[in-house]
Enzyme design. Sequence first.
Site, short mmCIF file in Angstrom:
data_model
loop_
_atom_site.label_atom_id
_atom_site.label_comp_id
_atom_site.label_asym_id
_atom_site.label_seq_id
_atom_site.Cartn_x
_atom_site.Cartn_y
_atom_site.Cartn_z
N HIS A 1 1.64 4.67 -2.87
CA HIS A 1 1.76 6.02 -2.58
C HIS A 1 3.13 6.39 -3.24
O HIS A 1 3.25 7.66 -3.84
CB HIS A 1 1.59 6.44 -1.05
CG HIS A 1 0.19 6.48 -0.52
ND1 HIS A 1 -0.67 7.34 -1.05
CD2 HIS A 1 -0.13 5.78 0.45
CE1 HIS A 1 -1.72 7.21 -0.29
NE2 HIS A 1 -1.46 6.19 0.72
N HIS B 1 3.49 6.72 -6.97
CA HIS B 1 2.77 8.03 -7.35
C HIS B 1 3.56 9.30 -7.21
O HIS B 1 3.37 9.98 -8.05
CB HIS B 1 1.42 7.88 -6.76
CG HIS B 1 0.31 8.84 -7.33
ND1 HIS B 1 -0.73 9.12 -6.68
CD2 HIS B 1 0.32 9.40 -8.52
CE1 HIS B 1 -1.66 9.82 -7.55
NE2 HIS B 1 -1.04 9.95 -8.81
N HIS C 1 0.79 -1.09 -0.07
CA HIS C 1 -0.05 -0.09 -0.04
C HIS C 1 0.81 1.11 0.08
O HIS C 1 0.69 2.12 -0.91
CB HIS C 1 -0.84 -0.10 1.14
CG HIS C 1 -1.82 1.34 1.45
ND1 HIS C 1 -2.97 1.22 1.05
CD2 HIS C 1 -1.64 2.47 1.91
CE1 HIS C 1 -3.43 2.38 1.20
NE2 HIS C 1 -2.68 3.16 1.81
N GLU C 2 1.68 1.47 1.02
CA GLU C 2 2.68 2.63 0.97
C GLU C 2 3.53 2.65 -0.13
O GLU C 2 3.84 3.99 -0.70
CB GLU C 2 3.41 2.51 2.20
CG GLU C 2 2.60 2.40 3.55
CD GLU C 2 1.60 3.72 3.71
OE1 GLU C 2 1.89 4.60 3.06
OE2 GLU C 2 0.48 3.40 4.38
#
Length: 662
Positions: A454, A457, A450-451
């Site tokens: 980020h 991105h 998940h991180e």
Amino acid sequence: MESVFPEFTVSDENLDRQKELVLKKIEENREKIKRLIGLENKNYSNFVKPYQIMQVELDLLFSPISHLNYVKNSPKTQEVYTELLPVLTEYYTQLGQSREIYEAFREIYQKEKDSLSQEQKKVLEDSIRDFELSGVGLPEKERNRVKEINIRLSQLQNEFAQNLLNATDSYEMIIDNYEDVKELPETELSAARTEKDGKTVYRFTLHQPSYIAYMTYGSNREKREQLYRAYVTRAPENEQILEEILSLRYEKARLLGYSNYAELSLATKMAGSPQQVIDFLRELAEKSKPQAIREYEELNEFAKEHGLEGDVQAYDFAYYSEKLKKEKFSVNDEDYKPYFEKGKVVEGLFGFLNRLFGLEFEKVDVPVWHSSVDVFHIYRKGNLIGRIYLDLEAREGKRDGAWMDEWVTHHIDLEGKKVHPVAFIVANFSPADGETPSLLRPYDVETLFHEMGHALHHLVSQVEEPFVSGISGVEWDAVEFPSQFLEKFAYEPSILKTFAYHYRTGEPIKEELLTKLKESKNFMSALAMVRQLEFALFDMLIHMDRYTAQDVQEILNKVREEVSVIKPPPYNKFQWSFSHIFAGGYAAGYYSYKWAEVLSADAYFMFVDNGIYNDDVAESFYSEILSKGGSRPAMELFKKFAGREPDIDALLRLSGITYKDK
């Protein structure tokens, strides 16, 4: 060869010097702004670009201080961070309320609109909107009041977070009876075991790995409730703080011409109105709650068969659901941990990203703030992209949870040179202990993926303007899209097989374990869904008016009545520790997790339904979503990638939630 990256050399010893650099930079920026405002013929390149770069340079100096305060908290970091916060807030508020800058931006936009690039237009459009949201058009008295509110809010939010950290750090529960810890796996038991008065005892704290361990495996129900009660009643002083925060947010919204803070919050998001968000959340709740009730009934029946009198309570949920999960799927987090050694998981994640997007990772030896931190450079097609710091293990003085933070954003500077981005990923996984390395639960693996979403991105952005590069300029309710997208691959057997090897024997994980993990992923998923919807609905509703702490409790009670299935005990004061909305950026925006998850679930199925390693789909996602940052509205980018509107039912399909249409 000279590094293209700044080095992290800030520590307690030189924090005062770093503080002085920040203060000096603020003064330099003020002087530069005066010169910019005095220019005769203002245009994008001589006004807007330098304005962006000076803010980037300030971030470069302040980010290490705020980062250190989160990951290596000390009296010194608290002191310096707390001293700088009001100064920075005042600086940014003054900028946001500068009529001269606002008028210059509007004039440049009108004059050069047809010749500007899409990125440059978005910078100006976002900036003009933000100026208006900061009160630039208000009479002086009201404008000054908005400034006072901003400064006070930054102080209150910092106090809220610090109170929570102090409360978390100060609590311990000592257990001296082995019977009360006998079900804990050896790794968790070893982490808890300590000596007191010459006797072996077991110490549990409110930090995530320790708290979760006892709530999941602690056989003494009274001890579970004791720990749970401590966790959900942390930082009672935050009750007054949250009331003042809500009052100030409401006042600020009214000054800016909005009916309430929820409306103000949504001015920078994809969602059109608070009612649209509330309807969206209630639709998900309506479709999810019947299955959540069935899941709870099944859990109650199981718990009664195992000797529980009465219904499963909030402090029983993790304990009995872990047992039921084990019985239904024969899965147990402890079965997986030996196969998920931190270093191997990181290696496997990097390997997956290499195959999916052609990214390559190279470990580098550079200064760090703690010996457990690893640093990597990222390349694609032979070109250097950026740098990433991984700080993944729990320790004292580190804020709970997991997050990605940006230090440097990709952009082109005033000399036309490319500036390479830098990101931090922080988590609180079980730390290495003596002979045992850091071993991750399946949920930890998901968190890391998940991180990393980020971070990608932020890091792979090809946008040249810093204000809309990476996650900058992305609507808040779309920020979670890439991270939620990537986390979904943390349960794919074909991906896990590439790195799940036993840390001692080197033996690969059994196919059967991977199948069970995938099958069990949606275990109690409807209960998890309504829990998140409870938080999101509560957050939106408390920002619809000026509410007192008592009102907040009443709203929370009503939301729980409407949405929740497992009702928490009356002493639960969850709001005292809801740092996402009272100390983070999610105020009237917590719904974003579910809003973005519709996008991410839809995108995930585009990969899975067309073959995970489909080059066309992957390249489209990389170029239309990841590398475009905030240069275009998120919905526009999604439609370019998918060729259509997002589908809400993709989220329910992903969660394994079935419902009947009325």
